[in-house]
Enzyme design. Structure first.
Site, mmCIF file in Angstrom:
data_model
loop_
_atom_site.group_PDB
_atom_site.id
_atom_site.type_symbol
_atom_site.label_atom_id
_atom_site.label_comp_id
_atom_site.label_asym_id
_atom_site.label_seq_id
_atom_site.Cartn_x
_atom_site.Cartn_y
_atom_site.Cartn_z
ATOM 1 N N ALA A 295 -49.653 -89.394 -27.753
ATOM 2 C CA ALA A 295 -49.542 -89.988 -29.087
ATOM 3 C C ALA A 295 -49.171 -88.869 -30.055
ATOM 4 O O ALA A 295 -49.302 -87.691 -29.720
ATOM 5 C CB ALA A 295 -50.882 -90.591 -29.470
ATOM 6 N N GLY B 161 -51.058 -90.345 -24.093
ATOM 7 C CA GLY B 161 -50.453 -91.659 -24.305
ATOM 8 C C GLY B 161 -49.179 -91.849 -23.498
ATOM 9 O O GLY B 161 -48.830 -92.979 -23.132
ATOM 10 N N GLU C 185 -50.344 -92.916 -20.220
ATOM 11 C CA GLU C 185 -50.890 -94.279 -20.327
ATOM 12 C C GLU C 185 -49.764 -95.318 -20.340
ATOM 13 O O GLU C 185 -49.869 -96.376 -19.733
ATOM 14 C CB GLU C 185 -51.737 -94.399 -21.591
ATOM 15 C CG GLU C 185 -53.027 -93.601 -21.494
ATOM 16 C CD GLU C 185 -53.851 -93.714 -22.754
ATOM 17 O OE1 GLU C 185 -53.526 -92.990 -23.711
ATOM 18 O OE2 GLU C 185 -54.781 -94.523 -22.796
ATOM 19 N N GLU D 188 -56.744 -85.632 -23.574
ATOM 20 C CA GLU D 188 -57.356 -86.050 -24.841
ATOM 21 C C GLU D 188 -58.685 -85.362 -25.124
ATOM 22 O O GLU D 188 -59.023 -85.083 -26.267
ATOM 23 C CB GLU D 188 -57.553 -87.573 -24.857
ATOM 24 C CG GLU D 188 -56.283 -88.377 -25.059
ATOM 25 C CD GLU D 188 -55.514 -88.671 -23.773
ATOM 26 O OE1 GLU D 188 -55.791 -88.023 -22.738
ATOM 27 O OE2 GLU D 188 -54.636 -89.551 -23.808
HETATM 28 N N1 CAA Z 1 -48.224 -84.896 -31.227
HETATM 29 C C1 CAA Z 1 -47.575 -84.286 -32.215
HETATM 30 N N2 CAA Z 1 -46.973 -83.087 -32.094
HETATM 31 C C2 CAA Z 1 -47.058 -82.493 -30.906
HETATM 32 C C3 CAA Z 1 -47.722 -83.064 -29.816
HETATM 33 C C4 CAA Z 1 -48.317 -84.338 -30.008
HETATM 34 N N3 CAA Z 1 -48.940 -84.975 -29.030
HETATM 35 N N4 CAA Z 1 -47.626 -82.219 -28.755
HETATM 36 C C5 CAA Z 1 -46.916 -81.167 -29.171
HETATM 37 N N5 CAA Z 1 -46.570 -81.333 -30.468
HETATM 38 C C6 CAA Z 1 -45.744 -80.431 -31.280
HETATM 39 C C7 CAA Z 1 -46.432 -79.102 -31.549
HETATM 40 O O1 CAA Z 1 -47.263 -79.195 -32.696
HETATM 41 C C8 CAA Z 1 -45.244 -78.194 -31.767
HETATM 42 O O2 CAA Z 1 -44.769 -78.435 -33.060
HETATM 43 P P1 CAA Z 1 -44.062 -77.270 -33.892
HETATM 44 O O3 CAA Z 1 -42.867 -76.861 -33.096
HETATM 45 O O4 CAA Z 1 -43.769 -77.878 -35.201
HETATM 46 O O5 CAA Z 1 -45.093 -76.183 -33.961
HETATM 47 C C9 CAA Z 1 -44.197 -78.746 -30.787
HETATM 48 O O6 CAA Z 1 -44.607 -80.081 -30.495
HETATM 49 C C10 CAA Z 1 -44.119 -77.985 -29.486
HETATM 50 O O7 CAA Z 1 -45.423 -77.869 -28.949
HETATM 51 P P2 CAA Z 1 -45.910 -76.513 -28.277
HETATM 52 O O8 CAA Z 1 -45.595 -75.372 -29.153
HETATM 53 O O9 CAA Z 1 -47.334 -76.718 -27.895
HETATM 54 O O10 CAA Z 1 -44.967 -76.450 -27.000
HETATM 55 P P3 CAA Z 1 -45.319 -76.054 -25.511
HETATM 56 O O11 CAA Z 1 -44.065 -76.190 -24.758
HETATM 57 O O12 CAA Z 1 -46.045 -74.756 -25.486
HETATM 58 O O13 CAA Z 1 -46.364 -77.148 -24.987
HETATM 59 C C11 CAA Z 1 -47.237 -79.364 -24.613
HETATM 60 C C12 CAA Z 1 -45.981 -78.506 -24.882
HETATM 61 C C13 CAA Z 1 -47.826 -78.999 -23.244
HETATM 62 C C14 CAA Z 1 -46.829 -80.803 -24.652
HETATM 63 C C15 CAA Z 1 -48.300 -79.049 -25.691
HETATM 64 O O14 CAA Z 1 -47.697 -79.174 -26.954
HETATM 65 C C16 CAA Z 1 -49.476 -79.974 -25.669
HETATM 66 O O15 CAA Z 1 -50.395 -79.769 -24.911
HETATM 67 N N6 CAA Z 1 -49.478 -80.995 -26.552
HETATM 68 C C17 CAA Z 1 -50.604 -81.886 -26.702
HETATM 69 C C18 CAA Z 1 -50.661 -82.901 -25.610
HETATM 70 C C19 CAA Z 1 -51.790 -83.864 -25.854
HETATM 71 O O16 CAA Z 1 -52.888 -83.483 -26.200
HETATM 72 N N7 CAA Z 1 -51.518 -85.145 -25.653
HETATM 73 C C20 CAA Z 1 -52.483 -86.170 -25.897
HETATM 74 C C21 CAA Z 1 -52.351 -86.643 -27.300
HETATM 75 S S1 CAA Z 1 -53.632 -87.738 -27.748
HETATM 76 C C22 CAA Z 1 -53.207 -89.222 -27.057
HETATM 77 O O17 CAA Z 1 -52.175 -89.350 -26.467
HETATM 78 C C23 CAA Z 1 -54.264 -90.241 -27.278
HETATM 79 C C24 CAA Z 1 -53.983 -91.586 -26.843
HETATM 80 O O18 CAA Z 1 -54.681 -92.068 -26.006
HETATM 81 C C25 CAA Z 1 -53.025 -92.444 -27.473
#
Ligand code: CAA
Length: 687
Positions: free
Chosen positions: A63, A102, A105, A125
């Site tokens: 998400a 998400g 999911e 998450e």
């Molecule tokens: N939402 C919004 N922005 C996100 C994001 C997300 N889920 N994941 C990454 N981004 C953004 C980062 O903030 C970053 O933005 P900037 O370039 O502006 O700084 C950009 O994407 C790149 O991210 P990284 O610098 O972290 O890049 P990376 O290649 O090192 O890692 C990644 C990529 C492994 C996807 C890492 O970003 C990550 O772990 N993201 C979070 C994943 C996560 O927690 N997902 C679950 C979300 S909650 C959910 O989904 C709940 C639900 O049930 C609906």
């Protein structure tokens, strides 16, 4: 604006391609796009199967976290998942990159999942203090069983495509050409959609319930962990739709929790910190060889960090004894890595092959970045920088790992002001992720960006600071220790203070930490340098060092460690010494609660943090939080001291500090910035 979801049709197969760089987060616009595309596919009789895919580097990584905390816009992700699952045309998800949260999911709601072999799949998450809230807690155990589902959700760690195939999270893995392969599969799929019996995973209910109870007994303190276990139990005991209701309530509770707010703040703060302004002004020079001066604990850690990242290093040590000690220290690290299976013998040997250990400083002539990691002795450091100024190649970055000295003076000594920065690592440097980069007004943008790129290459989080003695972290630490010492003088004991701070979530209290790192380090600094760090107003630490009670390594410090034990008992001799000092200074003694102690120490961190912002040493409040999270073990679910200030409100914190200043006016002086925020009812995050 480019549309974040594209729909392509090729004979009977439709491809819904998500296109929302960088990570295809499932923002409102993406969800709306998917809904529109799905509805179009479902109402188009020519379409017999649907492929759900993503352009760019990854299938959705979750998400859109930046939308959390704002009113939910329709359609919600759970509704989209339901629509996909209920589709009477087969939906096949084509997964690549980091299919997380998400994103996974969404894929689990599809009827088949095929992943590229390099895909990482996970439900992270929990790292944000929440749980999979789009049906993930109900669909995952039904797909892969309770054990694997709990592993995925409680660890938050991704698994490989191969592992996902083994646990039946996905149906297939492909090498090349994922999209074309999945399209071909979709064209071949017969039109009747496979129905999944939602009670499948309940077949061995008694076994699964015992696994749930086992996890509950492990007493994971994380709020979201408890809720995940509750949701999985619901998946076992309740019909799917009721389980979804349980999940929805649990998700809302987690999202509203302080822990989630802190963890989400930490996530964005870590990504904001490395965005140095210099990155827009200059490009990094190539770093082919790093030079390190000093192979003590810190220098060796930096060397190991470089070698492990595949960077050749020249390490300069003094005399044969120094060279041998450094080689032992570095060699020991790789020996242990091999014996514990973290590395193969070959990897250990090849890392060491990149090391050139010498006593000749001239050997640093070809280094692109030189990091001085000598003891905090300014005379010694200035002499070394003067030599580096003469011998380093043109354009080499001259960095000091100093945490206390003024880098500007080192730049003057080098006579190459534009090339000098601080690169302050935290011990052990090969493990700790933080590097403070201290920039003087003369440092060239290229030097800053090159130091930044080296820190990134080592897997670190670089945080920018204006070069001042102590930079960010140690400035805060100094104020923190001063307030802790005043508590001692006023009646608290080291054990009370340490317990209070461990209860707050710090890994160690201030006195346990000093015992561990050795009291003699800052004692030597105090004796060597009268300006910095500022003299203590409690003489206890100096008296203890004079008595040889320098901490764990001496068998006693604030605690005693009989028979080399690593956890100590309060040191009665130290308590007697403290009581004598209180009596000599005619101090009144008070009783402090754990909360009193925590309030004072947190206020100290916040007040110093605000001063660092006023002085322009820190660029933004969240940088201070990153330093405290990664340099000092500030509890992640609390987000950092400045996030705590916002959570408590600056107004509340300012009132607390004003109250403390009435009792100890020499110790507390409310930061004008904090006072301003309090008056204007603003927060640090708004700055
Ligand atoms: N939402 C919004 N922005 C996100 C994001 C997300 N889920 N994941 C990454 N981004 C953004 C980062 O903030 C970053 O933005 P900037 O370039 O502006 O700084 C950009 O994407 C790149 O991210 P990284 O610098 O972290 O890049 P990376 O290649 O090192 O890692 C990644 C990529 C492994 C996807 C890492 O970003 C990550 O772990 N993201 C979070 C994943 C996560 O927690 N997902 C679950 C979300 S909650 C959910 O989904 C709940 C639900 O049930 C609906």
């Amino acid at each position: 604006m480019k549309h974040p979801v594209r729909l392509e049709r090729q004979s009977g197969v439709a491809v819904i391609a998500i296109d929302n760089p960088p990570v295809n987060a499932l923002s409102t616009a993406v969800r709306r796009g998917i809904l529109g595309a799905l509805e179009a596919c479902l109402s188009d009789e020519r379409i017999t199967a649907i492929v759900l895919a993503a352009n760019g580097r990854t299938f959705p990584a979750g998400a859109d976290i930046s939308e959390f905390g704002q009113p939910l816009q329709q359609p919600g992700l759970p509704d989209l998942c339901d629509l996909i699952e209920a589709s009477d045309k087969p939906v096949i998800a084509a997964l690549h990159g980091t299919t997380l949260g998400g994103g996974l999911e969404l894929a689990m709601a599809a009827h088949y999942r095929v992943a590229h072999e390099d895909t990482q799949l996970g439900l992270p998450e929990i790292n944000l203090g929440i749980l999979p809230g789009a049906g993930g807690t109900q669909r995952t155990p039904r797909l892969v069983g309770v054990d694997a589902a709990l592993d995925l959700m409680l660890s938050g760690k991704p698994i490989s495509a191969q592992k996902a195939l083994e646990i039946r999270l996905i149906d297939g893995v492909v090498g090349d050409d994922l999209r074309e392969t999945v399209k071909a599969l979709a064209a071949d799929t017969d039109e009747t959609k496979p129905t999944r019996d939602r009670r499948d995973c309940l077949a061995d209910g008694a076994h699964y319930m015992s696994r749930v109870s086992e996890r509950r007994r492990q007493n994971d303190h994380r709020f979201a962990a408890k809720k995940i276990i509750d949701c999985v139990e619901s998946a076992l005991l309740l019909p799917f739709d009721v389980g979804i209701e349980v999940e929805r309530d649990a998700f809302s509770e987690c999202l509203a929790s302080r822990a989630s707010a802190g963890l989400r703040h930490a996530f964005f703060a870590e990504r904001r910190a490395p965005k140095f302004p210099e990155l827009k002004q200059a490009s990094a020079r190539q770093v082919d060889r790093v030079g390190v001066i000093g192979g003590g604990l810190m220098g060796s850690g930096i060397v190991i960090a470089c070698l492990s990242a595949g960077l050749p290093v020249t390490l300069v040590e003094e005399g044969e004894t120094g060279v041998n000690a450094a080689l032992d220290r570095i060699g020991e690290h790789y020996k242990r890595a091999v014996s514990t299976g973290r590395m193969t013998q070959g990897q250990g040997t090849s890392a060491l092959n990149y090391l050139n250990l010498t006593t000749e400083i001239d050997a640093l002539r070809d280094a692109d970045v030189i990091i001085e990691a000598l003891p905090e002795d300014m005379v010694l450091k200035e002499a070394v920088f003067a030599k580096l100024g003469r011998l380093a190649k043109s354009g080499a970055v001259l960095a000091s790992n100093t945490s206390y000295q003024n880098v500007k003076d080192l730049a003057d000594a080098a006579g190459r002001k534009t090339d000098v920065v601080a690169m302050h690592f935290f011990a052990p440097a090969h493990r700790m992720k933080l590097v403070e980069i201290g920039v003087t007004e003369d440092t060239d943008a290229t030097a800053v960006v090159t130091a930044h790129s080296l820190a990134k290459a080592l897997g670190k989080i670089p945080v920018r600071a204006t070069a001042q003695p102590a930079l960010l972290g140690n400035r805060i630490l100094q104020g923190y220790r001063k307030v802790a010492d005043r508590l001692l003088l006023s009646g608290a004991t080291p054990a009370q203070i340490d317990t209070a701070m461990r209860d707050f979530g710090m890994p160690l209290g201030p006195y346990e930490a000093q015992d561990l790192s050795g009291l003699d380090v800052s004692w030597a600094l105090r004796r060597r340098n009268t300006d910095w760090p500022a003299p203590l107003d409690l003489e206890l630490a100096d008296r203890m060092c004079e008595a040889g009670w320098t901490g764990q390594k001496a068998g006693q410090g604030y605690y005693v460690y009989p028979d080399g034990r690593r956890t100590g008992e309060p040191n009665p001799d130290m308590l007697k010494m403290l009581a004598d000092e209180r009596a000599d200074k005619e101090r009144s003694v008070f009783a402090f609660t754990g909360q009193d102690i925590r309030d004072r120490l947190l206020c100290s961190m916040i007040n110093t943090g605000a001063q660092l912002l006023e002085e322009g040493v820190a660029s933004c409040a969240s940088d201070i939080d990153v330093v405290m999270l990664h340099g000092f073990g500030f509890p992640r679910e609390k987000g950092g001291p400045m996030h705590q200030a916002d959570a408590l409100t600056p107004h509340h914190v300012a009132r607390l500090i004003e109250g403390l200043a009435e009792v100890d006016p020499d110790l507390w002086s409310l930061s004008p910035l904090l006072s301003k925020l309090a008056t204007e009812r603003q927060k640090f995050e708004q700055l």
